[in-house]
Design an enzyme around this catalytic site. Sequence first.
Site, short mmCIF file in Angstrom:
data_model
loop_
_atom_site.label_atom_id
_atom_site.label_comp_id
_atom_site.label_asym_id
_atom_site.label_seq_id
_atom_site.Cartn_x
_atom_site.Cartn_y
_atom_site.Cartn_z
N TYR A 93 0.82 -1.21 0.00
CA TYR A 93 0.00 0.00 0.00
C TYR A 93 0.85 1.25 0.00
O TYR A 93 2.07 1.20 0.23
CB TYR A 93 -0.97 0.02 1.19
CG TYR A 93 -0.36 0.44 2.52
CD1 TYR A 93 0.48 -0.41 3.24
CD2 TYR A 93 -0.62 1.71 3.07
CE1 TYR A 93 1.02 -0.01 4.46
CE2 TYR A 93 -0.08 2.10 4.29
CZ TYR A 93 0.74 1.23 4.98
OH TYR A 93 1.28 1.62 6.18
N ARG A 124 8.59 3.84 -4.25
CA ARG A 124 8.57 3.01 -3.04
C ARG A 124 7.58 1.84 -3.21
O ARG A 124 7.84 0.73 -2.77
CB ARG A 124 8.21 3.86 -1.82
CG ARG A 124 8.26 3.09 -0.51
CD ARG A 124 8.11 4.00 0.69
NE ARG A 124 6.79 4.60 0.77
CZ ARG A 124 6.41 5.47 1.71
NH1 ARG A 124 7.27 5.86 2.65
NH2 ARG A 124 5.20 5.97 1.72
N ARG A 160 -7.83 -21.37 -0.20
CA ARG A 160 -6.85 -20.71 0.65
C ARG A 160 -5.58 -21.55 0.68
O ARG A 160 -5.60 -22.70 1.12
CB ARG A 160 -7.40 -20.55 2.07
CG ARG A 160 -6.43 -19.89 3.04
CD ARG A 160 -7.03 -19.77 4.44
NE ARG A 160 -6.07 -19.21 5.38
CZ ARG A 160 -5.15 -19.91 6.03
NH1 ARG A 160 -5.07 -21.22 5.85
NH2 ARG A 160 -4.30 -19.31 6.86
N HIS A 195 -1.22 -20.89 1.26
CA HIS A 195 -0.19 -19.89 1.55
C HIS A 195 0.64 -19.53 0.32
O HIS A 195 0.97 -18.38 0.09
CB HIS A 195 0.74 -20.37 2.66
CG HIS A 195 0.13 -20.37 4.02
ND1 HIS A 195 -0.95 -21.14 4.36
CD2 HIS A 195 0.44 -19.66 5.14
CE1 HIS A 195 -1.27 -20.94 5.62
NE2 HIS A 195 -0.45 -20.03 6.12
N LYS A 216 6.38 -1.55 2.44
CA LYS A 216 5.11 -0.97 2.90
C LYS A 216 4.00 -1.97 2.60
O LYS A 216 3.24 -1.82 1.65
CB LYS A 216 4.87 0.40 2.24
CG LYS A 216 3.94 1.29 3.07
CD LYS A 216 4.07 2.74 2.64
CE LYS A 216 3.04 3.64 3.31
NZ LYS A 216 3.17 3.78 4.75
N GLU A 248 11.80 3.50 14.46
CA GLU A 248 10.84 4.49 13.97
C GLU A 248 9.62 4.45 14.87
O GLU A 248 9.66 3.87 15.96
CB GLU A 248 10.47 4.19 12.52
CG GLU A 248 9.87 2.80 12.31
CD GLU A 248 9.57 2.49 10.84
OE1 GLU A 248 9.49 3.41 10.03
OE2 GLU A 248 9.40 1.30 10.54
N1 PDD Z 1 2.50 5.54 7.55
N2 PDD Z 1 7.17 4.47 9.25
C1 PDD Z 1 6.01 3.78 9.30
C2 PDD Z 1 5.99 2.46 10.00
C3 PDD Z 1 4.84 4.31 8.72
O1 PDD Z 1 3.70 3.61 8.75
C4 PDD Z 1 4.89 5.59 8.09
C5 PDD Z 1 3.71 6.22 7.46
C6 PDD Z 1 6.12 6.27 8.07
C7 PDD Z 1 6.28 7.62 7.41
O2 PDD Z 1 6.28 7.47 6.00
P1 PDD Z 1 5.80 8.68 5.07
O3 PDD Z 1 6.57 9.88 5.46
O4 PDD Z 1 6.15 8.21 3.70
O5 PDD Z 1 4.32 8.86 5.29
C8 PDD Z 1 7.24 5.68 8.65
C9 PDD Z 1 1.35 5.93 6.81
C10 PDD Z 1 1.02 7.37 6.84
C11 PDD Z 1 0.19 5.00 7.14
O6 PDD Z 1 0.45 3.82 7.26
O7 PDD Z 1 -0.95 5.46 7.24
#
Ligand code: PDD
Length: 295
Positions: free
Chosen positions: A32, A51, A100, A102, A147, A179
Amino acid sequence: MGTVYLNGEFMPAEAARISPMDRGFLFGDGAYEVIPVYSRRCFRLEQHLHRLQATLDGIGLPNPHAVAEWMTLIETVVARNGDEDQSVYLQITRGADVKRDHAFPRGVPPTVFITSSPLVTPGAQLREQGVAGVTAVDYRWLRCDLKTISLLANCMLRQQAVDAGAAETLLLRDGYLTEGAASSIFIVRDGTLLAPPKSHLVLPGITYDVVLELAARHGLPHEVRDIPEAQVRSADEIWMTSSTREVLPITRLDGQPVGSGCPGPVAARMHAWYQDFKTTVMRGGGAGQPAAVPV
Ligand code: PDD
């Protein structure tokens, strides 16, 4: 509710349907992006799509669209929704198989979904007070650079903050800051902005990049390096950054004041640079790079 895009069609959000056999639903098997939109212009769209490609490559899911196609789809969703400032959410899953299993299915088309909601960034009061944070052990997997929609650990860690009346959970792995549960984290010590380096343990934040570019442009001393827990706890300032929170000071950590307990001067400068960047570059029609600073 607004207009969404699902598998080739634009439709009212209420009309969108997917199969319960979708691997996003069954396995959290998908990627996403969250893209902020200012004055109907997508912020750093190319970087978000880059990304996205890295995530898709990382999970072995072929990208169903070329960059230009993504841009058209996203811009159409933005155009069909009412707000000037929006938060676009896009998700691609490995689709719905008949059973289903994996292992990845063969010949199953991915599910592609794009939606948008009004972008609500932190208001003046929140920024002037700052928010609270808590810390927790980062028990997520080893591919936090991707992501993916498998976000249960992030959800549980964010909930820890909410249960403690805080806004974000700062994650510590092996004694070092990684983070936030859903944000990047910066600290300030003795006037220097510090950021944890990119690695497979953190998401490469788009806002993170912008903040470091703005620091460089404006001559703010900054360093990208590993940050031990003790340096987080004794920081003068802590910020969380993300596409939706922008730059937000964390003024209490685990119940203790961060620095003076009020948002610090460096956060205020960065916020001003960020807003100026948005106003002059984004709203003014630029390409999403920081404007050159007059010398
Ligand atoms: N999340 N680290 C994590 C784990 C995150 O989920 C996000 C952002 C960031 C910051 O990334 P960016 O600057 O590209 O938004 C760092 C989004 C906003 C979300 O999952 O809703």
